[in-house]
Design a protein around this motif. Sequence first.
Motif, PDB file in Angstrom:
ATOM      1  N   GLY A 132     -14.269 -37.891   7.098  1.00 53.44           N
ATOM      2  CA  GLY A 132     -13.331 -38.115   5.760  1.00 53.44           C
ATOM      3  C   GLY A 132     -13.258 -36.737   5.406  1.00 53.44           C
ATOM      4  O   GLY A 132     -12.665 -35.664   6.309  1.00 53.44           O
ATOM      5  N   ASN A 133     -13.117 -36.664   4.145  1.00 57.91           N
ATOM      6  CA  ASN A 133     -12.626 -35.213   3.635  1.00 57.91           C
ATOM      7  C   ASN A 133     -13.673 -34.489   3.571  1.00 57.91           C
ATOM      8  O   ASN A 133     -14.282 -33.874   2.728  1.00 57.91           O
ATOM      9  CB  ASN A 133     -12.323 -35.312   1.765  1.00 57.91           C
ATOM     10  N   ALA A 134     -14.128 -33.974   4.763  1.00 59.63           N
ATOM     11  CA  ALA A 134     -15.269 -33.326   4.453  1.00 59.63           C
ATOM     12  C   ALA A 134     -15.088 -31.324   4.259  1.00 59.63           C
ATOM     13  O   ALA A 134     -16.350 -31.255   4.127  1.00 59.63           O
ATOM     14  CB  ALA A 134     -16.053 -32.910   6.661  1.00 59.63           C
ATOM     15  N   ASP A 135     -13.663 -31.235   4.430  1.00 62.08           N
ATOM     16  CA  ASP A 135     -13.417 -29.912   3.585  1.00 62.08           C
ATOM     17  C   ASP A 135     -13.348 -29.499   2.072  1.00 62.08           C
ATOM     18  O   ASP A 135     -12.605 -28.871   1.564  1.00 62.08           O
ATOM     19  CB  ASP A 135     -12.923 -29.476   4.804  1.00 62.08           C
ATOM     20  N   THR A 136     -13.623 -31.107   1.691  1.00 62.97           N
ATOM     21  CA  THR A 136     -13.122 -31.261   0.443  1.00 62.97           C
ATOM     22  C   THR A 136     -14.064 -30.403  -0.188  1.00 62.97           C
ATOM     23  O   THR A 136     -14.794 -31.361  -0.310  1.00 62.97           O
ATOM     24  CB  THR A 136     -12.851 -32.456  -0.412  1.00 62.97           C
ATOM     25  N   GLU A 137     -13.925 -29.528  -1.444  1.00 63.29           N
ATOM     26  CA  GLU A 137     -14.974 -28.666  -2.973  1.00 63.29           C
ATOM     27  C   GLU A 137     -15.115 -29.381  -3.544  1.00 63.29           C
ATOM     28  O   GLU A 137     -14.103 -30.139  -3.968  1.00 63.29           O
ATOM     29  CB  GLU A 137     -14.787 -27.494  -2.704  1.00 63.29           C
ATOM     30  N   PHE A 138     -16.522 -29.982  -4.336  1.00 63.17           N
ATOM     31  CA  PHE A 138     -16.852 -30.571  -5.609  1.00 63.17           C
ATOM     32  C   PHE A 138     -17.988 -29.692  -5.855  1.00 63.17           C
ATOM     33  O   PHE A 138     -19.435 -28.630  -5.260  1.00 63.17           O
ATOM     34  CB  PHE A 138     -17.092 -31.504  -5.269  1.00 63.17           C
ATOM     35  N   ALA A 139     -18.497 -29.949  -6.930  1.00 62.58           N
ATOM     36  CA  ALA A 139     -19.775 -28.992  -7.767  1.00 62.58           C
ATOM     37  C   ALA A 139     -20.257 -29.608  -7.252  1.00 62.58           C
ATOM     38  O   ALA A 139     -20.923 -30.887  -7.185  1.00 62.58           O
ATOM     39  CB  ALA A 139     -19.441 -29.565  -9.411  1.00 62.58           C
ATOM     40  N   ILE A 140     -21.552 -28.818  -7.374  1.00 65.08           N
ATOM     41  CA  ILE A 140     -22.993 -29.255  -6.223  1.00 65.08           C
ATOM     42  C   ILE A 140     -23.463 -29.984  -7.155  1.00 65.08           C
ATOM     43  O   ILE A 140     -24.361 -31.057  -7.252  1.00 65.08           O
ATOM     44  CB  ILE A 140     -23.748 -27.936  -5.908  1.00 65.08           C
ATOM     45  N   GLN A 141     -23.530 -29.589  -8.668  1.00 70.88           N
ATOM     46  CA  GLN A 141     -24.506 -30.304 -10.157  1.00 70.88           C
ATOM     47  C   GLN A 141     -25.696 -30.325  -9.709  1.00 70.88           C
ATOM     48  O   GLN A 141     -26.400 -29.144  -9.257  1.00 70.88           O
ATOM     49  CB  GLN A 141     -23.758 -31.633  -9.949  1.00 70.88           C
ATOM     50  N   SER A 142     -26.679 -31.145  -9.354  1.00 69.36           N
ATOM     51  CA  SER A 142     -27.947 -32.095  -9.854  1.00 69.36           C
ATOM     52  C   SER A 142     -28.396 -31.350  -8.114  1.00 69.36           C
ATOM     53  O   SER A 142     -29.067 -31.758  -7.918  1.00 69.36           O
ATOM     54  CB  SER A 142     -28.293 -33.055 -10.617  1.00 69.36           C
ATOM     55  N   VAL A 143     -27.350 -31.353  -7.008  1.00 74.86           N
ATOM     56  CA  VAL A 143     -28.415 -31.774  -5.369  1.00 74.86           C
ATOM     57  C   VAL A 143     -28.253 -30.074  -5.200  1.00 74.86           C
ATOM     58  O   VAL A 143     -29.059 -29.767  -4.803  1.00 74.86           O
ATOM     59  CB  VAL A 143     -27.301 -31.966  -4.727  1.00 74.86           C
TER      60      VAL A 143
END
Length: 608
Positions: free
Chosen positions: A54-65
Amino acid sequence: MQSPIESYLRRLHTELSEVRTGTPYQGIPALAGADPDDFAICLATVDGYVYEVGNADTEFAIQSVSKPFTYGMALEDLGPEVVDEKIDVEPSGDAFNEISLAAESGRPANAMINAGAIAATSLIKGSGGRKAFDRILATYSDFAGRQLSVRESIYRSEVRTGHRNRALANLLRSFDIIEQDPETGLRNYFRQCSVMVNARDLALMAATLANGGTHPVSGKQVMGIDAIQRVLSVMMTCGMYDDAGSWTSTVGMPAKSGVGGGLLAVLPGQLGLAVYSPPLNDHGSSVRGVEASERMAADMELHFVRAARMGRSVIRESYDLTEAPSGVRHNDEATAVLEEYGYRAQILELNGDLLFAGAESMVRAVSELPDEVQLVILDVRRVDEVGDVAINMLCDLRDSLVEEKRLLVLIETEGRIADEVTAGRNDVPVFGTRNDAAEWAEEWIIAVHGGPGMVPDLVDIPEFTAVSPLEPEQIAVLEAAMEERSYGDGQVIRRVGQKFGGVYFILSGKVATTSTQNGHRFRHATLGAGMTFGEIALGGDRGQSLRVTAEGRVQLKVLPAEAIASLEEEHPDLALAFWKAVARDAYTRVEQSFREAAVRERDQTLED
């Protein structure tokens, strides 16, 4: 060849892509427009191998992780006693943004809810010329194995809309949980939630936690084991908020989710799992992330109760057939074929438990073999516990090899592996010893790469290598002095200790040479048509050194000791030429025996 694990992840990704429930988080405007079709699954092992779909390179905000990692920093900076005075370790049973503070002390229930995470971030101070947040970002980057950055637009959105978190920070300040201006710690918290990662980053961050704080690729010790132990413990009981009980019973791995759509899970000693999919459930966790984790935990037996042992490679040794031939003596043509093509049969000796981690390392090793390898021979006699996931992977591996016109071969004396993998099939040969498997593999390679007639069923005396240096007239004289004999299956031809009885020429069939030591019978070699035996007894004080037994019907011609004595008197030149030829052939066979001795000795030890 595609790994069965990769095939499984692709099937799972395809199935779960059809799940359309949930909505991207609307509480932060910068996250509300996330693409609900974005979906990635990544799995990283503790030796640094990453599976991704899947979209393994798509960046997103880490947030609570981000919360477990900052909590771990606070534990390392201040020690658990100081941190425990500010943040408890008990499940709250509440949503992530609830005001779960102790009535008298004001302590947050744990570091995974927002109140506890803001308190943990406020405990991080600048050091070594770096500001507090610079240290946080550097630590996250070390966990990910690459330099991470903050998305300023998300940070600004957090600052503008984070009223509840600002209220929590002020409430914590009123209890002196935060001892300075709460705005500083709060803004650092907003920044850490705005750090951008992709699914591969999260998988490696999880694998670093699984690996005791050491990054599996860089080898850097990012965090100490004491802090890791506490972090994973709190993640197990509190990481999934008010869904923690259900998560622990169904998935059974320490985990943390975030409203950015990321989800991270850790199987200590074995792997890190990450899923990215923005649509969230009522608990603030990724819908597809939870479903993927539940499916993988069940299908791959990842629950900590089932997969409690350390994940290490089960590959004890790996070598090809040229490095460990059987005890069969082949003619020159067949030997040349084996020397050229023997590498196409690869033997892997497995050792230990075949649970998920062991099975993963095994199928990865097989998947990475060169395409030229046609026979994959797995020696599973040293395998202890076998999980259902390992059986499933082996069956997938078998099917993948068959599709590529390759074969899986098993060596197993007893156990469920051969029964399960061969059930209802006849395309997986099974042998009880490594030597038997090697004999079969050699015959297969000779038949495939040598063509018909490479191993003759019947050999006439003039065609024997042992007499090839002689002239035709000399060979005729020798053959005239020979006696023809035949033996049935299992019949003993020569016994240990017998005096020299002559030189035996195998016209057809096979014989086995064995010896007995400490009550155990050792198989030394299998001899076939065109080969000789018995000559070594002439030079030994104790006579015949090995027992020779017919395997099936055997036709021989024997040049008896009496006939040889007559030749030495009547045809001394012929006798001398004959002994030179026989000695040369015997020397060649002894040299080959030395190559095989170590392998057979190790193999016999294994069988004992």
